[in-house]
Structure formats: C-alpha cells, structure tokens
Design an enzyme around this catalytic site. Structure first.
Site, PDB file in Angstrom:
ATOM      1  CG  HIS A  17       1.147  -7.039  -3.011  1.00  0.00           C
ATOM      2  ND1 HIS A  17       1.666  -6.631  -2.012  1.00  0.00           N
ATOM      3  CD2 HIS A  17       0.384  -6.324  -3.052  1.00  0.00           C
ATOM      4  CE1 HIS A  17       0.889  -5.786  -1.647  1.00  0.00           C
ATOM      5  NE2 HIS A  17      -0.119  -5.760  -2.352  1.00  0.00           N
ATOM      6  CG  HIS A  53      -0.041  -1.607  -4.314  1.00  0.00           C
ATOM      7  ND1 HIS A  53      -0.608  -0.635  -4.571  1.00  0.00           N
ATOM      8  CD2 HIS A  53       0.153  -1.794  -3.701  1.00  0.00           C
ATOM      9  CE1 HIS A  53      -1.459  -1.561  -2.933  1.00  0.00           C
ATOM     10  NE2 HIS A  53      -0.680  -2.364  -2.788  1.00  0.00           N
TER      11      HIS A  53
HETATM   12  P1  AMP Z   1      -2.603  -3.513  -0.601  1.00  0.00           P
HETATM   13  O1  AMP Z   1      -3.406  -4.317   0.491  1.00  0.00           O
HETATM   14  O2  AMP Z   1      -2.413  -4.807  -2.368  1.00  0.00           O
HETATM   15  O3  AMP Z   1      -3.293  -2.431  -1.089  1.00  0.00           O
HETATM   16  O4  AMP Z   1      -1.304  -4.432   0.049  1.00  0.00           O
HETATM   17  C1  AMP Z   1      -0.486  -2.454   0.568  1.00  0.00           C
HETATM   18  C2  AMP Z   1       0.651  -3.069   1.410  1.00  0.00           C
HETATM   19  O5  AMP Z   1       1.329  -1.465   1.464  1.00  0.00           O
HETATM   20  C3  AMP Z   1       0.759  -3.811   2.374  1.00  0.00           C
HETATM   21  O6  AMP Z   1       1.370  -5.036   1.889  1.00  0.00           O
HETATM   22  C4  AMP Z   1       1.862  -3.142   3.423  1.00  0.00           C
HETATM   23  O7  AMP Z   1       2.445  -4.016   4.062  1.00  0.00           O
HETATM   24  C5  AMP Z   1       2.127  -2.624   2.555  1.00  0.00           C
HETATM   25  N1  AMP Z   1       2.663  -0.436   3.347  1.00  0.00           N
HETATM   26  C6  AMP Z   1       1.845  -0.464   3.853  1.00  0.00           C
HETATM   27  N2  AMP Z   1       2.715   0.877   3.934  1.00  0.00           N
HETATM   28  C7  AMP Z   1       3.974   0.744   3.782  1.00  0.00           C
HETATM   29  C8  AMP Z   1       5.841   1.270   3.891  1.00  0.00           C
HETATM   30  N3  AMP Z   1       5.724   2.230   4.240  1.00  0.00           N
HETATM   31  N4  AMP Z   1       6.834   1.020   3.637  1.00  0.00           N
HETATM   32  C9  AMP Z   1       6.396  -0.422   2.483  1.00  0.00           C
HETATM   33  N5  AMP Z   1       4.650  -0.845   2.470  1.00  0.00           N
HETATM   34  C10 AMP Z   1       4.151  -0.460   3.664  1.00  0.00           C
END
Ligand code: AMP
Length: 136
Positions: A100, A98
């Site tokens: 951001h 993903h």
């Molecule tokens: P990372 O640390 O780059 O793996 O980021 C994962 C991101 O996914 C974090 O910013 C979380 O807040 C986000 N996240 C986790 N679960 C969900 C969800 N159900 N819907 C939207 N965002 C999510």
C-alpha cells in the site's frame, strides 16, 4: 479461493490502473485511506513477503518509490506511508501480495502509529539472540 487482484491483472474486473510492466501492476485502492492510495501488486501470484521472490519484491519497492514521488508531485502529498500487511495476524485480507502506498497530507490524522508493548532487558537480549542467530 477467488483472487480479486488476478482478476484485475487479467482485466476481468475494472480498476484505476496507473502503472503496469512485465512484473507488476499498480492501481488505486477501492477503499482509499487517503485520496491517491495505491496498491502495487506482482503479476505472479505469491501470498506475501514471506514467500515472495526477492527480485520481484525489490521491483515492487522500486515502483512504490516512483508512485510516492508522483503522489508528492501531482497530488501535493507531504509524506506517505508504505504499508505491507502480512498474514491474517498482520491484517492481510487479500491473499495476493501487495504494497500500500498511502499519500499523507499535513494534519490529515488518517493513519495512526501502532501501539507499543513493554519489553524488558532480558526479553530484548533473548529476542536478539534468536533472530541474529539465523540471519547469516
Ligand atoms: P490488505 O488488508 O492489506 O489485504 O488490503 C487489501 C486492500 O485491497 C484493501 O485496502 C482493499 O480496499 C483493497 N481492494 C479490495 N478489492 C479491491 C478492488 N477490486 N480494487 C481495488 N482495491 C481493492
């Protein structure tokens, strides 16, 4: 391991979806760094940039640009950060790739730039040789 993003793609759990096509889905991060923080996620599973299909990654970048432009136009963002955490050491928590896209507002002070390390002349040279040697 449970893949929370596949559950969103498959509509097994809700999300604030703002864009979707054959290759990617984009939805609001549930714990936003700033209001409008969006995740751009490939529908096909891969862990991160290291194992991702370059064409899909390029498409993720294209959609990230559109989202950033929308954040500027519709949310009044003054800039944005495109952040990609790769691997546990890189701060990645969800092991489905993903990007951001985090809108920034003048003076918001939200996302801090990383700290720096010392790197001497020999180290610069040695690192350059190692990396440049496998790039072609
Ligand atoms: P990372 O640390 O780059 O793996 O980021 C994962 C991101 O996914 C974090 O910013 C979380 O807040 C986000 N996240 C986790 N679960 C969900 C969800 N159900 N819907 C939207 N965002 C999510």
């Amino acid at each position: 391991m449970e893949n929370i993003f596949l559950k969103i793609i498959n509509r097994e759990i809700p999300a604030h979806i703002i864009y979707e096509d054959d290759l990617v889905i984009a939805f609001l991060d549930i714990m936003p760094v700033n209001k409008g923080h969006t995740l751009v996620v490939p529908k096909k599973h891969f862990v991160n940039i290291l194992d991702g299909d370059p064409d899909i990654l390029a498409h993720m970048m294209k959609i990230s640009q559109k989202i950033a432009q929308a954040q500027v136009k519709e949310l009044g963002a003054d800039g944005f950060n495109l952040i990609v955490n790769n691997g546990v050491a890189g701060g990645q928590e969800v092991m489905h790739s993903h990007f951001h896209v985090v809108p920034r507002f003048a003076g918001d002070n939200s996302y801090q730039k990383p700290s720096h390390v010392e790197c001497n002349k020999e180290e610069f040279e040695e690192i350059k040789e190692k990396l440049a040697g496998v790039m072609s």
